[in-house]
Write a protein that holds these residues in place. Structure first.
Motif, PDB file in Angstrom:
ATOM      1  N   ILE A 193      -7.477  -1.092  -2.095  1.00 50.08           N
ATOM      2  CA  ILE A 193      -7.248  -2.079  -3.150  1.00 50.08           C
ATOM      3  C   ILE A 193      -6.093  -1.581  -4.021  1.00 50.08           C
ATOM      4  O   ILE A 193      -6.153  -0.475  -4.569  1.00 50.08           O
ATOM      5  CB  ILE A 193      -8.506  -2.251  -4.029  1.00 50.08           C
ATOM      6  N   GLY A 235      -5.851  -5.720  -0.314  1.00 47.45           N
ATOM      7  CA  GLY A 235      -7.067  -4.965  -0.046  1.00 47.45           C
ATOM      8  C   GLY A 235      -7.464  -5.196   1.399  1.00 47.45           C
ATOM      9  O   GLY A 235      -6.964  -6.117   2.048  1.00 47.45           O
ATOM     10  N   ARG A 249       0.830  -1.207   0.000  1.00 43.60           N
ATOM     11  CA  ARG A 249       0.000   0.000   0.000  1.00 43.60           C
ATOM     12  C   ARG A 249       0.865   1.258   0.000  1.00 43.60           C
ATOM     13  O   ARG A 249       0.586   2.216  -0.728  1.00 43.60           O
ATOM     14  CB  ARG A 249      -0.941  -0.002   1.207  1.00 43.60           C
TER      15      ARG A 249
END
Length: 146
Positions: free
Chosen positions: A77, A60, A21
């Motif tokens: 996501i 996610g 992320r």
């Protein structure tokens, strides 16, 4: 290529979700690190799809939507740049939706970056309302029945 899906809530592998992320949302897109990692991460379910070499390829998270029984929020996501355009985003959502159905959820909701709204539409989501700015980027609320 065979990818392995792992739910990593509360495990050391949750760091794999955070690292990907940060790579996508902070390094590539310019979101602030303080915005990307938040208090929801402590209780959210995280799904990581691992490539055959063991590296995280897509991630996610999901969690119950506050004040909306039967609805779960899906978010964060992302797919590693080297694995994009391979169908991993759709597979990630399929896996998340299956888990939500098993948990008794009836609806999934998310805030999509406007530029990826067509992807979420192909995955069964419908826009609700008008675009808005979230963390400096245009987003739109989207929902889909489970």
């Amino acid at each position: 290529m065979e990818y392995i899906a792992k739910w990593v809530e509360g495990t050391p592998q949750q760091q794999d979700a955070y690292d990907l992320r940060l790579q996508v949302f902070v390094d590539e897109q310019g979101f602030a690190r303080e915005v990307e990692l938040d208090e929801i991460d402590r209780t959210a379910w995280h799904l990581v799809l691992y490539a055959p070499d063991g590296t995280p390829a897509a991630v996610g998270r999901t969690f119950p939507a506050p004040g909306r029984p039967g609805t779960y929020t899906v978010g964060r996501i992302c797919v590693a740049k080297s694995h994009r355009r391979s169908g991993l985003g759709a597979r990630l959502l399929d896996e998340i939706h299956a888990r939500l159905r098993a948990a008794g959820a009836k609806t999934a909701q998310l805030h999509a970056q406007v530029q990826v709204q067509p992807f979420y539409q192909r995955c069964g989501y419908t826009a609700v309302g008008s675009p808005f700015i979230e963390d400096g980027w245009p987003h739109i609320t989207m929902q889909r029945p489970l």
